[in-house]
Design a protein around this motif. Structure first.
Motif, PDB file in Angstrom:
ATOM      1  N   LYS A 110       0.827  -1.215   0.000  1.00  0.00           N
ATOM      2  CA  LYS A 110       0.000   0.000   0.000  1.00  0.00           C
ATOM      3  C   LYS A 110       0.859   1.261   0.000  1.00  0.00           C
ATOM      4  O   LYS A 110       0.369   2.344  -0.333  1.00  0.00           O
ATOM      5  N   LEU A 111       2.136   1.119   0.357  1.00  0.00           N
ATOM      6  CA  LEU A 111       3.068   2.245   0.380  1.00  0.00           C
ATOM      7  C   LEU A 111       3.966   2.263  -0.856  1.00  0.00           C
ATOM      8  O   LEU A 111       4.888   3.076  -0.934  1.00  0.00           O
ATOM      9  N   GLY A 112       3.722   1.354  -1.798  1.00  0.00           N
ATOM     10  CA  GLY A 112       4.496   1.313  -3.037  1.00  0.00           C
ATOM     11  C   GLY A 112       5.611   0.295  -3.071  1.00  0.00           C
ATOM     12  O   GLY A 112       6.357   0.218  -4.046  1.00  0.00           O
ATOM     13  N   PHE A 113       5.757  -0.510  -2.016  1.00  0.00           N
ATOM     14  CA  PHE A 113       6.773  -1.560  -2.013  1.00  0.00           C
ATOM     15  C   PHE A 113       6.297  -2.733  -2.863  1.00  0.00           C
ATOM     16  O   PHE A 113       5.102  -3.029  -2.921  1.00  0.00           O
ATOM     17  N   ILE A 114       7.260  -3.398  -3.485  1.00  0.00           N
ATOM     18  CA  ILE A 114       6.977  -4.565  -4.317  1.00  0.00           C
ATOM     19  C   ILE A 114       7.683  -5.765  -3.699  1.00  0.00           C
ATOM     20  O   ILE A 114       8.861  -5.677  -3.310  1.00  0.00           O
ATOM     21  N   GLU A 115       6.979  -6.873  -3.610  1.00  0.00           N
ATOM     22  CA  GLU A 115       7.583  -8.090  -3.069  1.00  0.00           C
ATOM     23  C   GLU A 115       8.628  -8.615  -4.040  1.00  0.00           C
ATOM     24  O   GLU A 115       8.380  -8.727  -5.245  1.00  0.00           O
ATOM     25  N   ILE A 116       9.806  -8.914  -3.504  1.00  0.00           N
ATOM     26  CA  ILE A 116      10.868  -9.511  -4.312  1.00  0.00           C
ATOM     27  C   ILE A 116      10.378 -10.880  -4.791  1.00  0.00           C
ATOM     28  O   ILE A 116       9.734 -11.608  -4.022  1.00  0.00           O
ATOM     29  N   PRO A 117      10.664 -11.256  -6.044  1.00  0.00           N
ATOM     30  CA  PRO A 117      10.211 -12.566  -6.532  1.00  0.00           C
ATOM     31  C   PRO A 117      10.634 -13.711  -5.597  1.00  0.00           C
ATOM     32  O   PRO A 117      11.711 -13.673  -4.997  1.00  0.00           O
ATOM     33  N   TYR A 118       9.779 -14.688  -5.514  1.00  0.00           N
ATOM     34  CA  TYR A 118       9.957 -15.811  -4.593  1.00  0.00           C
ATOM     35  C   TYR A 118      11.350 -16.441  -4.706  1.00  0.00           C
ATOM     36  O   TYR A 118      11.988 -16.739  -3.690  1.00  0.00           O
ATOM     37  N   GLU A 119      11.827 -16.639  -5.920  1.00  0.00           N
ATOM     38  CA  GLU A 119      13.114 -17.324  -6.110  1.00  0.00           C
ATOM     39  C   GLU A 119      14.300 -16.508  -5.597  1.00  0.00           C
ATOM     40  O   GLU A 119      15.384 -17.050  -5.385  1.00  0.00           O
ATOM     41  N   LYS A 120      14.111 -15.215  -5.365  1.00  0.00           N
ATOM     42  CA  LYS A 120      15.186 -14.377  -4.832  1.00  0.00           C
ATOM     43  C   LYS A 120      15.061 -14.141  -3.327  1.00  0.00           C
ATOM     44  O   LYS A 120      15.953 -13.558  -2.721  1.00  0.00           O
ATOM     45  N   GLN A 121      13.966 -14.589  -2.721  1.00  0.00           N
ATOM     46  CA  GLN A 121      13.788 -14.434  -1.273  1.00  0.00           C
ATOM     47  C   GLN A 121      14.833 -15.274  -0.544  1.00  0.00           C
ATOM     48  O   GLN A 121      15.154 -16.379  -0.969  1.00  0.00           O
ATOM     49  N   LYS A 122      15.349 -14.761   0.555  1.00  0.00           N
ATOM     50  CA  LYS A 122      16.419 -15.437   1.286  1.00  0.00           C
ATOM     51  C   LYS A 122      15.945 -16.128   2.556  1.00  0.00           C
ATOM     52  O   LYS A 122      16.666 -16.937   3.113  1.00  0.00           O
ATOM     53  N   TYR A 123      14.746 -15.789   3.040  1.00  0.00           N
ATOM     54  CA  TYR A 123      14.275 -16.328   4.312  1.00  0.00           C
ATOM     55  C   TYR A 123      12.820 -16.755   4.178  1.00  0.00           C
ATOM     56  O   TYR A 123      12.064 -16.174   3.409  1.00  0.00           O
ATOM     57  N   LYS A 124      12.425 -17.753   4.946  1.00  0.00           N
ATOM     58  CA  LYS A 124      11.038 -18.203   4.857  1.00  0.00           C
ATOM     59  C   LYS A 124      10.111 -17.464   5.824  1.00  0.00           C
ATOM     60  O   LYS A 124       8.917 -17.384   5.599  1.00  0.00           O
ATOM     61  N   ASP A 125      10.660 -16.877   6.896  1.00  0.00           N
ATOM     62  CA  ASP A 125       9.820 -16.209   7.890  1.00  0.00           C
ATOM     63  C   ASP A 125       9.698 -14.696   7.679  1.00  0.00           C
ATOM     64  O   ASP A 125       8.874 -14.060   8.319  1.00  0.00           O
ATOM     65  N   SER A 126      10.527 -14.135   6.812  1.00  0.00           N
ATOM     66  CA  SER A 126      10.479 -12.703   6.521  1.00  0.00           C
ATOM     67  C   SER A 126      10.483 -12.512   5.011  1.00  0.00           C
ATOM     68  O   SER A 126      11.297 -13.114   4.318  1.00  0.00           O
ATOM     69  N   VAL A 127       9.595 -11.677   4.535  1.00  0.00           N
ATOM     70  CA  VAL A 127       9.517 -11.405   3.105  1.00  0.00           C
ATOM     71  C   VAL A 127      10.251 -10.097   2.814  1.00  0.00           C
ATOM     72  O   VAL A 127      10.092  -9.112   3.524  1.00  0.00           O
ATOM     73  N   CYS A 128      11.087 -10.114   1.803  1.00  0.00           N
ATOM     74  CA  CYS A 128      11.828  -8.926   1.404  1.00  0.00           C
ATOM     75  C   CYS A 128      10.994  -8.154   0.385  1.00  0.00           C
ATOM     76  O   CYS A 128      10.501  -8.729  -0.594  1.00  0.00           O
ATOM     77  N   VAL A 129      10.840  -6.856   0.626  1.00  0.00           N
ATOM     78  CA  VAL A 129      10.129  -5.979  -0.296  1.00  0.00           C
ATOM     79  C   VAL A 129      11.070  -4.853  -0.712  1.00  0.00           C
ATOM     80  O   VAL A 129      12.045  -4.545  -0.025  1.00  0.00           O
ATOM     81  N   TYR A 130      10.751  -4.247  -1.856  1.00  0.00           N
ATOM     82  CA  TYR A 130      11.621  -3.255  -2.478  1.00  0.00           C
ATOM     83  C   TYR A 130      10.802  -2.041  -2.871  1.00  0.00           C
ATOM     84  O   TYR A 130       9.660  -2.170  -3.307  1.00  0.00           O
ATOM     85  N   TYR A 131      11.403  -0.855  -2.724  1.00  0.00           N
ATOM     86  CA  TYR A 131      10.744   0.382  -3.130  1.00  0.00           C
ATOM     87  C   TYR A 131      11.708   1.231  -3.934  1.00  0.00           C
ATOM     88  O   TYR A 131      12.866   1.408  -3.539  1.00  0.00           O
ATOM     89  N   SER A 132      11.224   1.744  -5.048  1.00  0.00           N
ATOM     90  CA  SER A 132      11.968   2.722  -5.826  1.00  0.00           C
ATOM     91  C   SER A 132      11.006   3.443  -6.747  1.00  0.00           C
ATOM     92  O   SER A 132      10.132   2.813  -7.344  1.00  0.00           O
ATOM     93  N   GLN A 133      11.174   4.748  -6.863  1.00  0.00           N
ATOM     94  CA  GLN A 133      10.399   5.502  -7.836  1.00  0.00           C
ATOM     95  C   GLN A 133      11.066   5.458  -9.203  1.00  0.00           C
ATOM     96  O   GLN A 133      10.441   5.735 -10.212  1.00  0.00           O
ATOM     97  N   SER A 134      12.348   5.097  -9.240  1.00  0.00           N
ATOM     98  CA  SER A 134      13.135   5.168 -10.472  1.00  0.00           C
ATOM     99  C   SER A 134      13.417   3.832 -11.133  1.00  0.00           C
ATOM    100  O   SER A 134      13.692   3.784 -12.328  1.00  0.00           O
ATOM    101  N   TYR A 135      13.383   2.751 -10.358  1.00  0.00           N
ATOM    102  CA  TYR A 135      13.798   1.457 -10.879  1.00  0.00           C
ATOM    103  C   TYR A 135      12.737   0.397 -10.636  1.00  0.00           C
ATOM    104  O   TYR A 135      12.107   0.371  -9.582  1.00  0.00           O
ATOM    105  N   ASP A 136      12.612  -0.490 -11.570  1.00  0.00           N
ATOM    106  CA  ASP A 136      11.731  -1.643 -11.452  1.00  0.00           C
ATOM    107  C   ASP A 136      12.492  -2.738 -10.706  1.00  0.00           C
ATOM    108  O   ASP A 136      13.701  -2.870 -10.861  1.00  0.00           O
TER     109      ASP A 136
END
Length: 164
Positions: free
Chosen positions: A126-152
């Protein structure tokens, strides 16, 4: 009226207690604060807080870490986002996150932000973060999300950071 600012040394015990109900487990508040005070992880970053200027109450807090993988890329990690129990679900954390990102984009030209979430990605999407694709996630208990106005997220040419 609310103000976002860098936390002071005097703010830290109150900031630590914002997350006590979630991260404190069965320990006493004194023990929890002592562990937080001794944490090298908590000393590495810059803490920010949202303050109610009328009451001087600290409403929400977070820490920002320097993660830059090279000299020409500025990357930050946002962590330990918390709000006092009685102040939750009022938009304080959302406001703090948005304003801290805006400040870092403006003042430091930072355009890459990572965050590890223990509550899932929905709140942060809701704040503009995108979930990192599953295959790039490093942990099962925490999900990594990414935010950028300039980069996909697919254009990231550097490794996703470890938990910070």
């Amino acid at each position: 009226m609310k103000k976002i600012r860098k936390a002071t040394k005097e703010d830290m015990d109150s900031i630590y207690m914002m997350g006590f109900d979630v991260w404190g487990g069965n320990m006493s508040s004194e023990k929890y604060i002592a562990i937080c005070q001794e944490s090298s992880k908590y000393q590495k970053g810059t803490w920010y807080t949202l303050e109610d200027l009328n009451t001087k109450e600290l409403l929400s807090s977070l820490i920002v870490y320097e993660l830059s993988p090279s000299e020409d890329i500025i990357v930050k990690g946002i962590g330990s986002i918390s709000t006092h129990l009685q102040s939750r679900k009022k938009g304080h954390a959302s406001l703090l996150i948005k304003e801290v990102i805006n400040e870092l984009e403006q003042k430091e030209s930072c355009n890459h932000f990572f965050l590890y979430s223990d509550i899932g990605a929905d709140f942060y999407s809701k704040l503009g973060f995108i979930e990192i694709p599953y295959e790039k996630q490093k942990y099962k208990d925490s999900v990594c999300v990414y935010y950028s106005q300039s980069y996909d997220v697919d254009s990231i040419s550097f490794e996703i950071p470890n938990y910070f």
